[in-house]
Design an enzyme around this catalytic site. Structure first.
Site, PDB file in Angstrom:
ATOM      1  N   ARG A   2       0.836  -1.210   0.000  1.00  0.00           N
ATOM      2  CA  ARG A   2       0.000   0.000   0.000  1.00  0.00           C
ATOM      3  C   ARG A   2       0.871   1.261   0.000  1.00  0.00           C
ATOM      4  O   ARG A   2       0.560   2.248  -0.679  1.00  0.00           O
ATOM      5  CB  ARG A   2      -0.948  -0.028   1.213  1.00  0.00           C
ATOM      6  CG  ARG A   2      -1.899   1.137   1.283  1.00  0.00           C
ATOM      7  CD  ARG A   2      -2.971   0.964   2.365  1.00  0.00           C
ATOM      8  NE  ARG A   2      -3.659   2.221   2.595  1.00  0.00           N
ATOM      9  CZ  ARG A   2      -3.662   2.881   3.760  1.00  0.00           C
ATOM     10  NH1 ARG A   2      -3.033   2.390   4.819  1.00  0.00           N
ATOM     11  NH2 ARG A   2      -4.285   4.027   3.869  1.00  0.00           N
ATOM     12  N   HIS A  34       0.598   4.092  -2.835  1.00  0.00           N
ATOM     13  CA  HIS A  34       0.200   5.479  -2.526  1.00  0.00           C
ATOM     14  C   HIS A  34       1.325   6.477  -2.816  1.00  0.00           C
ATOM     15  O   HIS A  34       1.048   7.637  -3.138  1.00  0.00           O
ATOM     16  CB  HIS A  34      -0.245   5.595  -1.056  1.00  0.00           C
ATOM     17  CG  HIS A  34      -1.642   5.113  -0.828  1.00  0.00           C
ATOM     18  ND1 HIS A  34      -2.485   5.639   0.115  1.00  0.00           N
ATOM     19  CD2 HIS A  34      -2.357   4.147  -1.450  1.00  0.00           C
ATOM     20  CE1 HIS A  34      -3.654   5.006   0.082  1.00  0.00           C
ATOM     21  NE2 HIS A  34      -3.602   4.091  -0.852  1.00  0.00           N
ATOM     22  N   TRP A  87     -10.362  -8.785   2.337  1.00  0.00           N
ATOM     23  CA  TRP A  87     -11.078  -9.104   1.089  1.00  0.00           C
ATOM     24  C   TRP A  87     -11.103 -10.605   0.816  1.00  0.00           C
ATOM     25  O   TRP A  87     -11.911 -11.077   0.035  1.00  0.00           O
ATOM     26  CB  TRP A  87     -10.408  -8.409  -0.089  1.00  0.00           C
ATOM     27  CG  TRP A  87     -10.500  -6.924  -0.121  1.00  0.00           C
ATOM     28  CD1 TRP A  87     -11.464  -6.196  -0.758  1.00  0.00           C
ATOM     29  CD2 TRP A  87      -9.606  -5.974   0.470  1.00  0.00           C
ATOM     30  NE1 TRP A  87     -11.213  -4.860  -0.603  1.00  0.00           N
ATOM     31  CE2 TRP A  87     -10.092  -4.681   0.140  1.00  0.00           C
ATOM     32  CE3 TRP A  87      -8.446  -6.064   1.234  1.00  0.00           C
ATOM     33  CZ2 TRP A  87      -9.453  -3.510   0.555  1.00  0.00           C
ATOM     34  CZ3 TRP A  87      -7.810  -4.899   1.650  1.00  0.00           C
ATOM     35  CH2 TRP A  87      -8.320  -3.644   1.317  1.00  0.00           C
TER      36      TRP A  87
HETATM   37  C1  HEM Z   1     -10.143   1.977  -6.547  1.00  0.00           C
HETATM   38  C2  HEM Z   1      -8.928   1.916  -6.081  1.00  0.00           C
HETATM   39  C3  HEM Z   1      -8.606   1.667  -4.632  1.00  0.00           C
HETATM   40  C4  HEM Z   1      -9.282   2.027  -3.516  1.00  0.00           C
HETATM   41  C5  HEM Z   1     -10.570   2.831  -3.408  1.00  0.00           C
HETATM   42  C6  HEM Z   1      -8.540   1.492  -2.385  1.00  0.00           C
HETATM   43  C7  HEM Z   1      -8.892   1.650  -1.062  1.00  0.00           C
HETATM   44  C8  HEM Z   1      -8.284   1.021   0.006  1.00  0.00           C
HETATM   45  C9  HEM Z   1      -8.687   1.139   1.380  1.00  0.00           C
HETATM   46  C10 HEM Z   1      -9.840   1.986   1.899  1.00  0.00           C
HETATM   47  C11 HEM Z   1      -7.854   0.352   2.121  1.00  0.00           C
HETATM   48  C12 HEM Z   1      -7.878   0.137   3.632  1.00  0.00           C
HETATM   49  C13 HEM Z   1      -6.767   0.907   4.347  1.00  0.00           C
HETATM   50  C14 HEM Z   1      -6.779   0.595   5.829  1.00  0.00           C
HETATM   51  O1  HEM Z   1      -7.828   0.825   6.454  1.00  0.00           O
HETATM   52  O2  HEM Z   1      -5.756   0.135   6.352  1.00  0.00           O
HETATM   53  C15 HEM Z   1      -6.928  -0.263   1.219  1.00  0.00           C
HETATM   54  C16 HEM Z   1      -5.959  -1.161   1.589  1.00  0.00           C
HETATM   55  C17 HEM Z   1      -5.065  -1.749   0.728  1.00  0.00           C
HETATM   56  N1  HEM Z   1      -4.901  -1.428  -0.601  1.00  0.00           N
HETATM   57 FE1  HEM Z   1      -6.206  -0.374  -1.721  1.00  0.00          FE
HETATM   58  N2  HEM Z   1      -7.445   0.824  -2.844  1.00  0.00           N
HETATM   59  C18 HEM Z   1      -7.427   0.913  -4.208  1.00  0.00           C
HETATM   60  C19 HEM Z   1      -6.464   0.419  -5.059  1.00  0.00           C
HETATM   61  C20 HEM Z   1      -5.348  -0.270  -4.649  1.00  0.00           C
HETATM   62  C21 HEM Z   1      -4.244  -0.620  -5.505  1.00  0.00           C
HETATM   63  C22 HEM Z   1      -4.122  -0.202  -6.981  1.00  0.00           C
HETATM   64  C23 HEM Z   1      -3.348  -1.327  -4.733  1.00  0.00           C
HETATM   65  C24 HEM Z   1      -2.010  -1.909  -5.139  1.00  0.00           C
HETATM   66  C25 HEM Z   1      -1.667  -2.221  -6.378  1.00  0.00           C
HETATM   67  C26 HEM Z   1      -3.909  -1.434  -3.403  1.00  0.00           C
HETATM   68  C27 HEM Z   1      -3.337  -2.119  -2.361  1.00  0.00           C
HETATM   69  C28 HEM Z   1      -3.858  -2.168  -1.083  1.00  0.00           C
HETATM   70  C29 HEM Z   1      -3.349  -3.054  -0.039  1.00  0.00           C
HETATM   71  C30 HEM Z   1      -2.244  -4.095  -0.180  1.00  0.00           C
HETATM   72  C31 HEM Z   1      -4.112  -2.779   1.110  1.00  0.00           C
HETATM   73  C32 HEM Z   1      -4.017  -3.463   2.485  1.00  0.00           C
HETATM   74  C33 HEM Z   1      -3.136  -2.665   3.430  1.00  0.00           C
HETATM   75  C34 HEM Z   1      -3.036  -3.278   4.808  1.00  0.00           C
HETATM   76  O3  HEM Z   1      -3.417  -4.438   5.017  1.00  0.00           O
HETATM   77  O4  HEM Z   1      -2.532  -2.583   5.695  1.00  0.00           O
HETATM   78  N3  HEM Z   1      -5.098  -0.747  -3.395  1.00  0.00           N
HETATM   79  N4  HEM Z   1      -7.202   0.158  -0.074  1.00  0.00           N
END
Ligand code: HEM
Length: 273
Positions: free
Chosen positions: A34, A38, A178
């Site tokens: 993440r 970002h 997820w």
């Molecule tokens: C429509 C696009 C996206 C949206 C709206 C989105 C939104 C989010 C949100 C709300 C979280 C939760 C953060 C938290 O509460 O810790 C998250 C986690 C995460 N996102 Fe996304 N994301 C998007 C695209 C992506 C992309 C493109 C990647 C990487 C290629 C990604 C990788 C991750 C990962 C690995 C986590 C888990 C982080 C953790 O476990 O601490 N996301 N994302």
């Protein structure tokens, strides 16, 4: 301290951090992915601003963007690696951490090049609000990723990273994972998205997300756009049925993401992970 340019030594230190269960039940792999995303996903192809070069999230102007909540954990955990290898830029370190995490968690080899340079002041910080908003649907998702220069197929490949990790109520307001395998990089995001019967769930903080029949896994409103939009859905179906194609497409798209905003006059050293 390692010799300048010894990326294998950096990679080894990052690997050691990944299983850390004291800080997260999934270890640090998902949050490293993440962070890399970002740091890069602020890119605007029209103004050629934002992107992974500069590691501008070191400045409070960018780290305080609500979309980046919680990423201080990843940045702080990587600090000892930076101290051990002071010659690497933060921008290279953060993107490399994402690449190493993907591989360690069973994913593909993402192409990665060194050569990012850290910004020395806030002047290169992109405006807040460039990262996607999880409440929105397909139009917003396309607007944000087209701005970075991605097409539909690349967008669908990238969202497959939601096979990893989870949402944290105290970071984004959303809650849960997820997939049932949040420390394994696989095509389960697509499989679950298509297979389950999703219904809305309102959390006690007023946030609306989706739950499966057993309330074991979740989807964001933005994730559901990949099920409902016909163009996205065709590609989701392909990746749900063909893990190898997903791995190949993800590696190419994530590699492209990490290059956004990085000026390349010549081919800088490519590091294979
Ligand atoms: C429509 C696009 C996206 C949206 C709206 C989105 C939104 C989010 C949100 C709300 C979280 C939760 C953060 C938290 O509460 O810790 C998250 C986690 C995460 N996102 Fe996304 N994301 C998007 C695209 C992506 C992309 C493109 C990647 C990487 C290629 C990604 C990788 C991750 C990962 C690995 C986590 C888990 C982080 C953790 O476990 O601490 N996301 N994302």
């Amino acid at each position: 301290m390692s010799t300048s340019g010894d990326y294998d030594a950096v990679r080894e230190d990052i690997k050691q951090l990944i299983p850390n269960k004291d800080l997260s039940k999934d270890g640090l792999g998902p949050i490293f992915v993440r962070l890399a995303w970002h740091a890069s996903g602020t890119y605007d192809k029209n103004t050629k601003t934002g992107g992974s070069n500069g590691a501008t999230m070191r400045f409070s102007l960018e780290s305080s963007d609500a979309a980046n909540n919680g990423l201080n954990i990843a940045r702080d955990c990587l600090e000892p690696v930076k101290e051990n290898h002071p010659w690497i830029s933060y921008a290279d370190l953060w993107t490399l951490a994402g690449v190493v995490a993907i591989k360690e968690l069973g994913g593909p080899t993402v192409p990665w090049k060194s050569g990012r340079v850290d910004a020395t002041d806030e002047s290169l910080v992109p405006p807040n609000g460039r990262l996607p908003n999880a409440e929105e649907g397909e139009q917003h998702v396309r607007d944000v990723f087209y701005r970075m220069g991605f097409n539909d197929r690349e967008i669908v490949a990238l969202i497959g990273a939601h096979c990893l990790g989870r949402c944290h109520k105290d970071r984004s307001g959303y809650e849960g994972a997820w997939t049932l395998t949040p420390t394994k990089f696989n095509n389960q995001f697509y499989v679950q998205l298509l297979k389950k019967n999703w219904s809305t769930k309102e959390l006690d903080n007023g946030i609306k997300q989706f739950k499966d029949e057993n309330d074991r896994i979740m989807m964001l409103p933005a994730d559901m756009a990949f099920r409902t939009d016909p163009e996205f859905r065709k590609i989701v179906e392909e990746y749900a049925n063909d893990k190898e194609t997903f791995f190949n497409d993800f590696a190419a798209a994530f590699g492209k993401l990490l290059e956004l905003g990085v000026p390349r006059s010549s081919d800088t050293e490519t590091v294979a992970c």
